[in-house]
Write an enzyme that holds these catalytic residues in place. Structure first.
Site, mmCIF file in Angstrom:
data_model
loop_
_atom_site.group_PDB
_atom_site.id
_atom_site.type_symbol
_atom_site.label_atom_id
_atom_site.label_comp_id
_atom_site.label_asym_id
_atom_site.label_seq_id
_atom_site.Cartn_x
_atom_site.Cartn_y
_atom_site.Cartn_z
ATOM 1 C CE1 TYR A 199 58.772 32.224 49.613
ATOM 2 C CE2 TYR A 199 59.743 31.814 47.468
ATOM 3 C CZ TYR A 199 58.824 32.480 48.250
ATOM 4 O OH TYR A 199 57.969 33.400 47.691
ATOM 5 C CG ASP A 200 62.508 26.440 46.228
ATOM 6 O OD1 ASP A 200 62.457 27.614 46.611
ATOM 7 O OD2 ASP A 200 63.309 26.052 45.363
#
Ligand code: UDP
Length: 325
Positions: free
Chosen positions: A154-155
């Site tokens: 995600y990051d």
């Protein structure tokens, strides 16, 4: 924005997306198309608008390259991209799809607006700052991210998406508005999304243990969804081109143990508050600096945590009632 604009909302069946659909309809917008692959979004969030023909819905996956031709052929004025699993539980369960929707998906959207006048909104996230080493995160902070950790799908996916966007902007002058959205809560959150607000409310309503991961001293800053979407709208409709990301969030920072106690007390629940193992790479602090949104968009959040939690509790109470019938 003109009420006649043709708008595409991708991920419009999800939490923020469906609230945004409702918001635009209330503004009188009359040409809204929603794409969603329903991986984490729920059709029931927008079913009423499909049934009364206020919007058109199609089950489309942002990572499918055919989306480029499809979008180009429809000449949208505005595209809003909310498509990506955003709760840690969902993206940890689907890490590869999460990365693909951020990177392949956003690349498809950028290709689809090349040589057009379409303006694109992209939802980025406070997760681009990772586990921050400064107390209040400004947009100029580069972050502290574990590039191979479990949250990196995600990051790093969202960081790669931003990187792609700004390369397209430098090379092809596309008009893309990027918001780094901090923790948002409110109606239409999925009760099983594992986020702290939805978990604690559901646990308290059912008198089950309220589960704090770790010692509960980690902080977050919670923004009610109506505040978040009004800022997204202002960002997208600002006549000045905004060529760098803007934080959207509520700077009112609180620790997770306080959130647990508040929700338990508010619901007069007999739940016990229990500590469980902390999540890997869980950010210890998070608080947005919103000076940029204030200055550029004359925006700041209006709804207090206490009012926002009341409204969210009412939403979840209705869901529990319906499921018991
Ligand atoms: N959290 C918790 N109990 C829960 C769910 C979450 O203690 O049942 C913690 C989580 O570990 C994190 C914070 O609450 O420190 C916020 O988690 P959430 O999943 O809502 O979103 P995040 O901000 O981590 O993306």
């Amino acid at each position: 924005m003109l009420t006649k604009s043709k708008v595409l909302i991708i991920g419009g069946a999800g939490f923020i997306g469906s609230n945004f659909v409702k918001f635009l309809l209330n503004k009188g917008n009359n040409e809204i198309v929603v794409y969603d692959n329903l991986s984490t979004g729920k059709l029931e969030n927008i079913q009423i608008y499909i049934d009364n023909n206020s919007i058109k819905f199609e089950n489309v996956d942002i990572t499918d390259h055919n989306i480029v031709k499809k979008i180009k052929s429809q000449c949208f004025d505005y595209i809003y991209n909310f498509a990506c699993p955003a709760s840690p539980k969902f993206y940890l369960e689907h890490p590869i799809d999460t990365w693909k929707s951020s990177v392949y998906g956003v690349n498809n959207l950028l290709e689809s607006i090349l040589d057009t006048k379409t303006r694109l909104f992209h939802s980025s996230t406070s997760e681009v700052y990772g586990d921050p080493l400064i107390p209040c995160q400004t947009e100029t902070y580069w972050g502290n991210v574990n590039p191979i950790g479990v949250r990196s799908c995600y990051d790093e996916g969202k960081r790669a998406a931003e990187s792609l966007i700004y390369d397209y902007m430098r090379l092809y002058d596309v008009d893309v508005r990027v918001a780094r959205i901090f923790n948002t809560y409110g109606p239409n959150m999925a009760e099983n999304d594992g986020r702290v607000v939805s978990n604690f409310i559901m646990q308290a309503l059912n008198n089950e243990d309220i589960t704090i991961y770790g010692d509960g001293k980690q902080t977050r800053s919670f923004c009610y969804v109506d505040d978040t979407i009004s800022c997204i709208y202002e960002l997208m409709n600002c006549s000045k081109r905004i060529k760098t990301p803007v934080n959207i969030g509520n700077p009112n920072e609180m620790d997770i143990a306080t959130v647990a106690q508040y929700i338990k007390d508010k619901l007069k629940s007999s739940s016990s508050i229990v500590n469980q193992q902390a999540m890997s790479d869980d950010p210890k602090i998070r608080r947005p600096d919103i000076k940029k949104a204030k200055e550029l968009l004359n925006w700041e959040p209006k709804i207090s945590f206490y009012d926002g939690i009341d409204k969210t509790i009412k939403y979840f109470e209705k869901r529990v009632d319906l499921s018991e019938r």
